[in-house]
Scaffold this motif. Structure first.
Motif, mmCIF file in Angstrom:
data_model
loop_
_atom_site.group_PDB
_atom_site.id
_atom_site.type_symbol
_atom_site.label_atom_id
_atom_site.label_comp_id
_atom_site.label_asym_id
_atom_site.label_seq_id
_atom_site.Cartn_x
_atom_site.Cartn_y
_atom_site.Cartn_z
ATOM 1 N N ARG A 176 0.847 -1.188 0.000
ATOM 2 C CA ARG A 176 0.000 0.000 0.000
ATOM 3 C C ARG A 176 0.887 1.242 0.000
ATOM 4 N NH1 ARG A 176 -4.990 -0.191 -0.898
ATOM 5 N NH2 ARG A 176 -5.295 1.640 0.359
ATOM 6 N N PRO A 177 0.443 2.340 -0.615
ATOM 7 C CA PRO A 177 1.243 3.564 -0.554
ATOM 8 C C PRO A 177 1.382 4.040 0.893
ATOM 9 C CG PRO A 177 -0.807 3.930 -1.780
ATOM 10 C CD PRO A 177 -0.785 2.513 -1.359
ATOM 11 N N ALA A 178 2.565 4.505 1.239
ATOM 12 C CA ALA A 178 2.830 4.968 2.605
ATOM 13 C C ALA A 178 4.005 5.934 2.596
ATOM 14 C CB ALA A 178 3.137 3.775 3.504
ATOM 15 N N CYS A 179 4.144 6.689 3.656
ATOM 16 C CA CYS A 179 5.302 7.556 3.836
ATOM 17 C C CYS A 179 6.405 6.736 4.498
ATOM 18 C CB CYS A 179 4.932 8.752 4.707
ATOM 19 S SG CYS A 179 3.777 9.882 3.909
ATOM 20 N N VAL A 180 7.586 6.752 3.891
ATOM 21 C CA VAL A 180 8.717 5.979 4.408
ATOM 22 C C VAL A 180 9.912 6.913 4.592
ATOM 23 C CG1 VAL A 180 7.933 3.828 3.339
ATOM 24 C CG2 VAL A 180 9.506 5.305 2.099
ATOM 25 N N ASP A 181 10.900 6.431 5.309
ATOM 26 C CA ASP A 181 12.121 7.186 5.548
ATOM 27 C C ASP A 181 12.790 7.519 4.209
ATOM 28 O OD1 ASP A 181 14.372 8.341 6.611
ATOM 29 O OD2 ASP A 181 15.175 6.491 7.458
ATOM 30 N N ALA A 182 13.147 8.771 4.002
ATOM 31 C CA ALA A 182 13.742 9.210 2.738
ATOM 32 C C ALA A 182 15.070 8.503 2.458
ATOM 33 C CB ALA A 182 13.939 10.723 2.747
ATOM 34 N N ARG A 183 15.774 8.062 3.491
ATOM 35 C CA ARG A 183 17.047 7.355 3.317
ATOM 36 C C ARG A 183 16.863 6.088 2.483
ATOM 37 N NH1 ARG A 183 18.556 2.863 5.162
ATOM 38 N NH2 ARG A 183 16.827 2.754 6.617
ATOM 39 N N ILE A 184 15.734 5.411 2.671
ATOM 40 C CA ILE A 184 15.463 4.167 1.932
ATOM 41 C C ILE A 184 15.451 4.435 0.431
ATOM 42 C CG2 ILE A 184 13.692 2.421 1.482
ATOM 43 C CD1 ILE A 184 12.898 2.695 4.464
#
Length: 132
Positions: free
Chosen positions: A82-90
């Motif tokens: 599902r779309p989600a907000c993740v850590d930008a580092r990833i």
């Protein structure tokens, strides 16, 4: 000029309609509610478009567009399919499996060129996702 004098002298004519303060409070709250409902809560995403193409045998190509309102240090990604907000580092380091994009019973593997990942189901079916 004569017409403006005529309206100025009338008791019931004014430039703003005279309504109760309750009416104006309701109008203000309604407009704020309409504006607020168009906004996403911080850290959430919604799917805007989803297109599927099954024209090729044994293959379905799906493209989806999501709208996200991520917090500082986060970026739009995928968690549990599902779309989600993740850590930008990833996203910056292309360690896609760190965002847990596959379902719980699926295994995640990076593509060789790190342009995306594959989710392998227990039955052997493979879903490949490439990042744009």
């Amino acid at each position: 000029m004569a017409s403006s004098l005529r309206f100025r002298n009338r008791k019931d004519a004014s430039t703003w309609p005279r309504m109760s303060s309750t009416f104006w409070a309701i109008v203000l709250l309604s407009s704020l509610l309409i504006i607020y409902c168009g906004q996403l809560a911080a850290g959430t995403c919604e799917i805007v478009t989803l297109d599927r193409d099954s024209s090729q045998p044994r293959r379905t190509i799906a493209r989806q567009t999501a709208r996200c309102a991520c917090k500082r240090g986060q970026i739009a990604g995928t968690t549990r399919a599902r779309p989600a907000c993740v850590d930008a580092r990833i996203v910056r380091t292309k360690q896609w499996c760190d965002m847990m994009p596959c379902l719980e019973d699926e295994g995640c593997d990076l593509l060789v060129n790190r342009s995306g990942w594959t989710c392998t189901q227990p039955g052997g079916r493979v879903k490949t996702t490439t990042a744009l």
